[in-house]
Write a protein that holds these residues in place. Structure first.
Motif, PDB file in Angstrom:
ATOM      1  N   GLY A  24       0.800  -1.213   0.000  1.00 38.54           N
ATOM      2  CA  GLY A  24       0.000   0.000   0.000  1.00 38.54           C
ATOM      3  C   GLY A  24       0.836   1.266   0.000  1.00 38.54           C
ATOM      4  N   GLY A  25       0.313   2.314  -0.637  1.00 38.76           N
ATOM      5  CA  GLY A  25       1.061   3.556  -0.716  1.00 38.76           C
ATOM      6  C   GLY A  25       0.166   4.766  -0.859  1.00 38.76           C
ATOM      7  N   CYS A  79       0.534  -4.216   5.030  1.00 38.50           N
ATOM      8  CA  CYS A  79      -0.128  -4.447   3.743  1.00 38.50           C
ATOM      9  C   CYS A  79      -0.608  -3.131   3.146  1.00 38.50           C
ATOM     10  N   ALA A  80      -1.824  -2.742   3.428  1.00 32.20           N
ATOM     11  CA  ALA A  80      -2.315  -1.474   2.897  1.00 32.20           C
ATOM     12  C   ALA A  80      -2.356  -0.441   4.024  1.00 32.20           C
ATOM     13  N   GLY A  81      -3.298   0.461   3.968  1.00 31.10           N
ATOM     14  CA  GLY A  81      -3.378   1.535   4.952  1.00 31.10           C
ATOM     15  C   GLY A  81      -4.170   2.675   4.375  1.00 31.10           C
ATOM     16  N   GLY A  82      -3.840   3.904   4.767  1.00 28.38           N
ATOM     17  CA  GLY A  82      -4.540   5.066   4.245  1.00 28.38           C
ATOM     18  C   GLY A  82      -3.939   6.355   4.766  1.00 28.38           C
ATOM     19  N   THR A  93      -0.726  12.327   7.753  1.00 23.26           N
ATOM     20  CA  THR A  93       0.001  11.169   8.259  1.00 23.26           C
ATOM     21  C   THR A  93      -0.430   9.953   7.454  1.00 23.26           C
ATOM     22  N   TRP A  94       0.349   8.891   7.576  1.00 23.93           N
ATOM     23  CA  TRP A  94       0.069   7.639   6.859  1.00 23.93           C
ATOM     24  C   TRP A  94      -0.239   6.552   7.881  1.00 23.93           C
TER      25      TRP A  94
END
Length: 372
Positions: free
Chosen positions: A76-77, A125-128, A134-135
């Motif tokens: 994830g990015g 893995c992913a995120g948001g 912030t991430w």
């Protein structure tokens, strides 16, 4: 194989907000063309693109980029504005040393530097991204954590246990309702939302799960220590989705994917209903990470399938906008647009090697006349 496929079902409820506000309900396939035209032959990087678009490789696992070795299994990015340049952050989906790396680009697109913003975590893995820049990096493991990280590399990462301990996948912030939506990568995973006590501070708040009667109910124990008390099993009326993946919020709608049933779901935050905007009967396979543009286009990356990123337009056209050849044992991860919308970043997690350890990971940039 080039292809253009179209949504075969837009059922239940018409979507709210600017995005998809003119979408009509339909049960049959709609013909149409990609707004960018057909894909051409693969370029020197093995990327098939429409006319007017170009690709470059910005990082490879184990190779130096901006002063660091790029991490394995990029996942994830997201992109963040930084003065006249921008930053792309990328998770590493490997055990024990996972974490997150960041690349800072100058205004002309050249790489300024790269650095780590999270280390020694598991299967990120992913995120948001958050509205306060912030991430959120999510661990896809049993009792996984959410880490709030600083893309600019100034502040240290912080665990956010109040957001739950489960097999996290992606997160999407809803500034209108001041909640964070969360997906869960389990065969019987749930769709959650985190309601912080103070918007902008994720250190405390309430974890809720979406239920079959379209009601959000609190999860009694967001950080269970035993298998029998996992978050997805604590509320008997919880609605389950097969393999929750990417998550993206825009204009009153949270879009999320479920790889088990090949669906792209849409949660209407006003009506509090969930409906499928892509029902899996077309040739968009392995629905995974998802992002979108201000103009209302969605971009869905494939885990497997034809190794494509597909656009879903507001008038329900689904078509590939790029394809990676010779990488059938990999998956496409981390699609994110630069702040000006002219560049799309993503990774091939295992590249041409197909190794599960992600040692062949490749991170790309596509430039071109994207609709904004």
């Amino acid at each position: 194989m080039q292809r253009r496929t179209f949504i075969t079902s837009l059922s239940a409820v018409a979507l709210s907000g600017t995005l998809w506000q003119n979408a009509a309900r339909a049960s049959s396939t709609l013909a149409g063309e990609s707004p960018y035209g057909p894909l051409g032959a693969p370029d020197a990087n093995g990327v098939a693109l429409p006319a007017g678009f170009s690709s470059r490789v910005v990082a490879r696992t184990g190779h130096l980029v901006g002063g660091i070795l790029w991490h394995p299994a990029p996942d994830g990015g997201a992109c963040f504005a930084d003065g006249t340049g921008w930053i792309y952050v990328s998770n590493s989906e490997v055990p024990l040393i996972g974490g997150v790396s960041a690349i800072r680009f100058r205004a002309d697109g050249s790489i300024d530097r790269a650095y780590r913003i999270l280390s020694e975590t598991n299967l990120n893995c992913a995120g948001g991204r958050t509205p306060w820049n912030t991430w959120l990096s999510c661990e896809e493991i049993f009792r996984g954590r959410v880490y709030e990280t600083d893309p600019y590399g100034v502040r240290g990462a912080q665990q956010r246990p109040a957001m739950g301990r489960f097999k996290h996948e992606a997160a999407a912030c809803d500034p209108d309702n001041r909640v964070v939506y969360l997906t869960e990568d389990e065969d019987d995973g749930c769709f959650y939302r985190f309601v912080p006590d103070v918007w902008g501070d994720l250190s405390s708040g309430r974890l809720e799960v979406f239920c079959v009667d379209d009601v959000w109910r609190p999860v009694p124990d967001p950080t269970p220590a035993v298998l029998e008390r996992q978050t997805r099993h604590q509320v008997s009326t919880a609605r389950h989705f097969s393999g929750g993946e990417g998550c993206h919020y825009a204009d009153g709608v949270c879009y999320f994917t479920a790889k088990g049933d090949r669906r792209v779901w849409a949660y209407d935050a006003t009506r509090r209903t969930v409906s499928a905007i892509y029902d899996g009967t077309g040739t968009l396979n392995g629905v995974d990470n998802i992002t979108g543009t201000r103009g209302g286009d969605l971009y869905v990356a494939e885990d497997g399938g034809n190794m494509e990123i597909n656009i879903i337009t507001p008038d329900r056209v689904v078509a590939p906008i790029m394809r990676l050849d010779g990488q059938g044992e990999s998956e496409i991860t981390g699609p994110a647009f630069s702040p000006d919308g002219t560049r799309l970043y993503f990774s091939s997690q295992r590249g041409t090697s197909g190794e599960r350890a992600g040692t062949g990971g490749i991170t790309y940039e596509i430039s071109g006349p994207f609709r904004r």
